[in-house]
Design a protein around this motif. Structure first.
Motif, PDB file in Angstrom:
ATOM      1  N   GLY A 139       0.806  -1.209   0.000  1.00  0.00           N
ATOM      2  CA  GLY A 139       0.000   0.000   0.000  1.00  0.00           C
ATOM      3  C   GLY A 139       0.842   1.263   0.000  1.00  0.00           C
ATOM      4  N   GLY A 140       2.015   1.195  -0.600  1.00  0.00           N
ATOM      5  CA  GLY A 140       2.849   2.389  -0.719  1.00  0.00           C
ATOM      6  C   GLY A 140       2.355   3.271  -1.851  1.00  0.00           C
ATOM      7  N   ALA A 141       3.158   4.250  -2.211  1.00  0.00           N
ATOM      8  CA  ALA A 141       2.758   5.219  -3.232  1.00  0.00           C
ATOM      9  C   ALA A 141       2.404   4.546  -4.554  1.00  0.00           C
ATOM     10  CB  ALA A 141       3.874   6.242  -3.435  1.00  0.00           C
ATOM     11  N   SER A 142       3.221   3.619  -5.005  1.00  0.00           N
ATOM     12  CA  SER A 142       2.957   2.959  -6.295  1.00  0.00           C
ATOM     13  C   SER A 142       1.719   2.084  -6.233  1.00  0.00           C
ATOM     14  CB  SER A 142       4.159   2.109  -6.718  1.00  0.00           C
ATOM     15  OG  SER A 142       5.276   2.922  -6.930  1.00  0.00           O
ATOM     16  N   GLY A 143       1.575   1.330  -5.150  1.00  0.00           N
ATOM     17  CA  GLY A 143       0.409   0.460  -5.005  1.00  0.00           C
ATOM     18  C   GLY A 143      -0.881   1.250  -4.950  1.00  0.00           C
ATOM     19  N   LEU A 144      -0.878   2.375  -4.228  1.00  0.00           N
ATOM     20  CA  LEU A 144      -2.079   3.197  -4.124  1.00  0.00           C
ATOM     21  C   LEU A 144      -2.414   3.885  -5.441  1.00  0.00           C
ATOM     22  CD1 LEU A 144      -1.588   4.734  -0.575  1.00  0.00           C
ATOM     23  CD2 LEU A 144      -3.089   2.840  -1.247  1.00  0.00           C
ATOM     24  N   LEU A 145      -1.396   4.336  -6.163  1.00  0.00           N
ATOM     25  CA  LEU A 145      -1.639   4.961  -7.459  1.00  0.00           C
ATOM     26  C   LEU A 145      -2.215   3.935  -8.438  1.00  0.00           C
ATOM     27  CD1 LEU A 145      -1.474   7.473  -9.246  1.00  0.00           C
ATOM     28  CD2 LEU A 145       0.849   6.788  -9.830  1.00  0.00           C
ATOM     29  N   LEU A 146      -1.649   2.736  -8.439  1.00  0.00           N
ATOM     30  CA  LEU A 146      -2.174   1.677  -9.299  1.00  0.00           C
ATOM     31  C   LEU A 146      -3.622   1.359  -8.934  1.00  0.00           C
ATOM     32  CD1 LEU A 146      -1.923  -0.513 -11.443  1.00  0.00           C
ATOM     33  CD2 LEU A 146      -0.892  -1.987  -9.694  1.00  0.00           C
ATOM     34  N   ALA A 147      -3.913   1.251  -7.649  1.00  0.00           N
ATOM     35  CA  ALA A 147      -5.276   0.969  -7.207  1.00  0.00           C
ATOM     36  C   ALA A 147      -6.233   2.056  -7.696  1.00  0.00           C
ATOM     37  CB  ALA A 147      -5.321   0.868  -5.682  1.00  0.00           C
ATOM     38  N   HIS A 148      -5.819   3.306  -7.586  1.00  0.00           N
ATOM     39  CA  HIS A 148      -6.648   4.428  -8.023  1.00  0.00           C
ATOM     40  C   HIS A 148      -6.967   4.319  -9.511  1.00  0.00           C
ATOM     41  CE1 HIS A 148      -8.253   8.490  -7.439  1.00  0.00           C
ATOM     42  NE2 HIS A 148      -7.728   8.785  -8.613  1.00  0.00           N
ATOM     43  N   ARG A 149      -5.950   4.026 -10.307  1.00  0.00           N
ATOM     44  CA  ARG A 149      -6.155   3.900 -11.758  1.00  0.00           C
ATOM     45  C   ARG A 149      -7.044   2.716 -12.104  1.00  0.00           C
ATOM     46  NH1 ARG A 149      -2.523   6.451 -15.809  1.00  0.00           N
ATOM     47  NH2 ARG A 149      -1.795   8.276 -14.714  1.00  0.00           N
ATOM     48  N   LEU A 150      -6.830   1.582 -11.443  1.00  0.00           N
ATOM     49  CA  LEU A 150      -7.660   0.410 -11.708  1.00  0.00           C
ATOM     50  C   LEU A 150      -9.116   0.657 -11.318  1.00  0.00           C
ATOM     51  CD1 LEU A 150      -5.252  -2.457 -10.594  1.00  0.00           C
ATOM     52  CD2 LEU A 150      -5.961  -1.895 -12.933  1.00  0.00           C
ATOM     53  N   LEU A 151      -9.329   1.302 -10.182  1.00  0.00           N
ATOM     54  CA  LEU A 151     -10.696   1.624  -9.756  1.00  0.00           C
ATOM     55  C   LEU A 151     -11.386   2.533 -10.761  1.00  0.00           C
ATOM     56  CD1 LEU A 151     -10.051   2.135  -5.948  1.00  0.00           C
ATOM     57  CD2 LEU A 151     -11.503   0.362  -6.963  1.00  0.00           C
ATOM     58  N   ASP A 152     -10.662   3.533 -11.261  1.00  0.00           N
ATOM     59  CA  ASP A 152     -11.232   4.431 -12.262  1.00  0.00           C
ATOM     60  C   ASP A 152     -11.619   3.696 -13.540  1.00  0.00           C
ATOM     61  OD1 ASP A 152     -11.114   6.690 -10.707  1.00  0.00           O
ATOM     62  OD2 ASP A 152      -9.337   7.526 -11.677  1.00  0.00           O
ATOM     63  N   ALA A 153     -10.908   2.602 -13.842  1.00  0.00           N
ATOM     64  CA  ALA A 153     -11.187   1.823 -15.052  1.00  0.00           C
ATOM     65  C   ALA A 153     -12.264   0.767 -14.816  1.00  0.00           C
ATOM     66  CB  ALA A 153      -9.903   1.171 -15.560  1.00  0.00           C
ATOM     67  N   GLY A 154     -12.831   0.725 -13.595  1.00  0.00           N
ATOM     68  CA  GLY A 154     -13.930  -0.189 -13.324  1.00  0.00           C
ATOM     69  C   GLY A 154     -13.554  -1.481 -12.631  1.00  0.00           C
TER      70      GLY A 154
END
Length: 107
Positions: free
Chosen positions: A19-34
């Motif tokens: 859940g570091g910076a990269s993991g959270l950014l990836l999660a944000h992008r994946l969530l935005d993509a559905g």
């Protein structure tokens, strides 16, 4: 193909380890993509009162990191920027002056 208004990753489930910076950014992008996202983090939740005891965290964001956050969400970037301190290369700019991290402390 996708019907109009359908998120490209709708129905996909993803697990992110860290859940570091990269993991959270990836999660944000994946969530935005559905996508449905679950994050696995070994450390305690930093929002709890005792989770950070004995630890110090510093996160420096280079140009690529700042650009990645801004491409994801400008409002998020403004919040991150407002909560941190500006820096460039090895200098941190604080309200009371600049500190060059390459020079040893004279005291």
């Amino acid at each position: 193909g996708l019907s109009p208004g359908t998120a490209p990753l709708q129905g996909l489930r993803a697990a992110i380890v860290g859940g570091g910076a990269s993991g959270l950014l990836l999660a944000h992008r994946l969530l935005d993509a559905g996508c449905t996202v679950k994050i696995f983090e070994g450390r305690a939740d930093p929002r709890s009162s005792d989770a950070l005891e004995g630890r110090a965290y510093a996160l420096g964001l280079g140009l690529r990191g700042r650009t990645a956050i801004r491409s994801c969400d400008e409002e998020l970037w403004q919040q991150v920027k407002g909560a941190g301190f500006g820096s460039d290369r090895f200098t941190i700019h604080l309200p009371f002056g600049a500190i060059d991290l390459r020079k040893p402390d004279p005291s």
